[in-house]
Scaffold this motif. Structure first.
Motif, short mmCIF file in Angstrom:
data_model
loop_
_atom_site.label_atom_id
_atom_site.label_comp_id
_atom_site.label_asym_id
_atom_site.label_seq_id
_atom_site.Cartn_x
_atom_site.Cartn_y
_atom_site.Cartn_z
N UNK A 3 12.66 -33.32 10.29
CA UNK A 3 13.93 -32.82 9.75
C UNK A 3 13.86 -31.30 9.66
N UNK A 4 14.95 -30.67 9.99
CA UNK A 4 14.95 -29.22 10.07
C UNK A 4 15.87 -28.62 9.03
N UNK A 5 15.46 -27.48 8.52
CA UNK A 5 16.26 -26.70 7.60
C UNK A 5 16.99 -25.62 8.40
N UNK A 6 18.29 -25.82 8.62
CA UNK A 6 19.09 -24.88 9.40
C UNK A 6 19.94 -23.97 8.54
N UNK A 7 19.61 -23.87 7.27
CA UNK A 7 20.45 -23.11 6.34
C UNK A 7 20.52 -21.63 6.66
N UNK A 8 19.50 -21.10 7.33
CA UNK A 8 19.47 -19.66 7.63
C UNK A 8 20.04 -19.32 9.01
N UNK A 140 12.64 -21.50 11.45
CA UNK A 140 11.59 -22.26 10.76
C UNK A 140 10.97 -23.34 11.64
N UNK A 141 10.89 -23.02 12.93
CA UNK A 141 10.25 -23.92 13.89
C UNK A 141 9.94 -23.10 15.14
N UNK A 198 15.98 -4.19 11.45
CA UNK A 198 14.66 -4.28 10.82
C UNK A 198 14.71 -5.02 9.49
N UNK A 199 15.79 -4.81 8.72
CA UNK A 199 15.86 -5.40 7.37
C UNK A 199 16.25 -6.89 7.40
N UNK A 200 16.66 -7.40 8.56
CA UNK A 200 17.07 -8.80 8.66
C UNK A 200 15.84 -9.66 8.94
N UNK A 201 15.16 -10.02 7.88
CA UNK A 201 13.90 -10.75 8.01
C UNK A 201 13.87 -11.91 7.02
N UNK A 202 12.98 -12.84 7.28
CA UNK A 202 12.67 -13.94 6.37
C UNK A 202 11.26 -13.71 5.85
N UNK A 210 6.62 -25.15 4.31
CA UNK A 210 7.26 -26.40 4.67
C UNK A 210 6.34 -27.39 5.37
N UNK A 211 5.06 -27.29 5.20
CA UNK A 211 4.15 -28.27 5.79
C UNK A 211 3.76 -29.30 4.75
#
Length: 417
Positions: A3-8, A140-141, A198-202, A210-211
């Protein structure tokens, strides 16, 4: 089921991903714009035939040196200004360099511009990989293999166009360099608009958060440890790229001389190798997501060794074709996995880390021709692949241990939506 978290993943992130796909296609396209115009460019410079081989080889060497240096030194600028700023500059200047190359038929000018073109190629490659890792963190993948699949795709499209221009302008590369380089220049301007700032980061690493066995905090890596680890990644990438150079530079001649095939059939084997690489990269991200990077790297190495052994000892055209295909599949995901891991290991220095790995990998363009030529001239072309086999065996033994780390879990990533 994963299952994937696509919120971002917003429209902005999707456009950045598409722009990154386009950037990798542009690098592949530029390589084939050059390679399909080499004969015409040699005529333009007056370097035809055997008498011009040494001089043209010096230009090719300049491109190789520039590529390795550009990939290595650009890292500081990526971390300082961000991948977007660096890609925005290099992606535009790279096509300009090949346009300029087609207008002054003078050897030393061609050599100087060749070095510059190599610098821009290596710098663009490292910067785009850094931007790819930046985009990957929002998903996130794993998505890096998909980016690298665009190398051969862009190369195929513009290679066909370059072949067309080679037919209508066989005595000068000015026309293809100008038209195709100009087209890529326009594309580069468009792509640059959609890259992430540059500031658009996670901040979080998805594999850490998430493991199945998430850790409470990131390991306290020292800077020296990270650099040593990146050098290890780079050496591993060099080993894999060495085999790729063996096929690219000698694969056709090897099959023609050891099996007595026509050059057309031998060229088809190279196409099988390239096609297998493209296919492997299409599915590489999903396999890495499901089974983890260390496991995929290990089995990819096994496939590569099997492919090399079939090429060396197969004894028939069919078996050797299978060997080329298995070798292409085995190599397909190694570079994207290692560059992705390098970029995530220490996000604040992602540019530096990717540049170290990429720079060492690009050095294969310099080492492989000399070493392979020595092997062929000393031991015969039938033993050409012995050294790449030895390198890949070492790779399979060492790579999984280097890549397995506290932050890298080799179990499937399960993300709650």
């Amino acid at each position: 089921m994963i299952k994937r978290d696509n919120s971002l993943i917003t429209k902005r992130i999707r456009l950045a991903r598409l722009a990154t796909f386009g950037g990798f296609m542009l690098i592949g396209a530029m390589i084939y714009v050059w390679s399909t115009s080499v004969s015409a460019y040699r005529k333009y410079l007056g370097l035809e035939g055997a008498l011009g081989d040494a001089s043209f080889g010096l230009i090719a060497l300049g491109i190789g040196i520039g590529s390795a240096a550009g990939a290595l030194v650009i890292g500081k600028f990526i971390d300082l200004f961000g991948a977007k700023s660096v890609v925005g500059c290099t992606l535009i200047l790279y096509p300009v360099s090949i346009i300029v190359m087609g207008y002054i038929p003078e050897f030393w000018f061609a050599f100087a511009i060749g070095v510059v073109m190599g610098l821009l190629r290596g710098a663009t490659d490292s910067a785009l990989n850094a931007h790819g890792v930046q985009v990957e963190r929002f998903y996130k993948r794993p998505i890096m293999s998909g980016f690298h699949a665009c190398y051969p795709l862009g190369g195929f499209i513009f290679g066909m166009l370059g072949s067309y221009f080679a037919g209508i302008s066989p005595d000068s590369a000015t026309l293809p360099f100008t038209i195709l380089g100009g087209t890529l220049l326009i594309i580069s301007f468009i792509l640059s608009r959609f890259l992430l700032d540059k500031h658009e980061i996670v901040e979080e690493d998805w594999q850490e958060q998430h493991t199945d066995k998430a850790v409470s905090h990131a390991p306290n890596y020292t800077n020296r440890y990270i650099i040593i680890l990146m050098i290890g990644y780079g050496v591993l990438l060099l080993a894999s790229m060495f085999g790729e150079n063996a096929v690219g530079d000698w694969g056709q001649e090897y099959m023609h001389r050891t099996l007595g095939t026509t050059t057309a059939v031998a060229a088809m084997a190279i196409s099988f190798f390239s096609g297998a690489q493209f296919l492997g990269r299409l599915f590489g991200d999903r396999l890495t997501e499901r089974y983890g990077a260390p496991r995929i790297v290990f089995y990819s190495g096994i496939l590569a060794i099997a492919g090399l052994l079939l090429q060396t000892f197969g004894g028939s055209v069919t078996i050797v074709f299978v060997g080329y295909s298995l070798f292409g599949l085995g190599l397909s995901c190694l570079a994207p996995i290692m560059l992705s891991s390098a970029g995530r290991k220490d996000p604040k220095n992602a540019g530096r880390n990717i540049s170290i790995v990429n720079g060492l990998g690009y050095s294969g363009m310099l080492l492989a021709p000399a070493i392979l030529s020595t092997i062929v001239s000393t031991f015969g072309i039938e033993r050409l692949l012995y050294f790449p086999i030895a390198l890949m065996i070492i790779f399979v033994i060492i790579a999984p241990a280097i890549m397995r780390d506290k932050k890298d879990n080799n179990k499937p990533i399960k993300v709650a939506i």
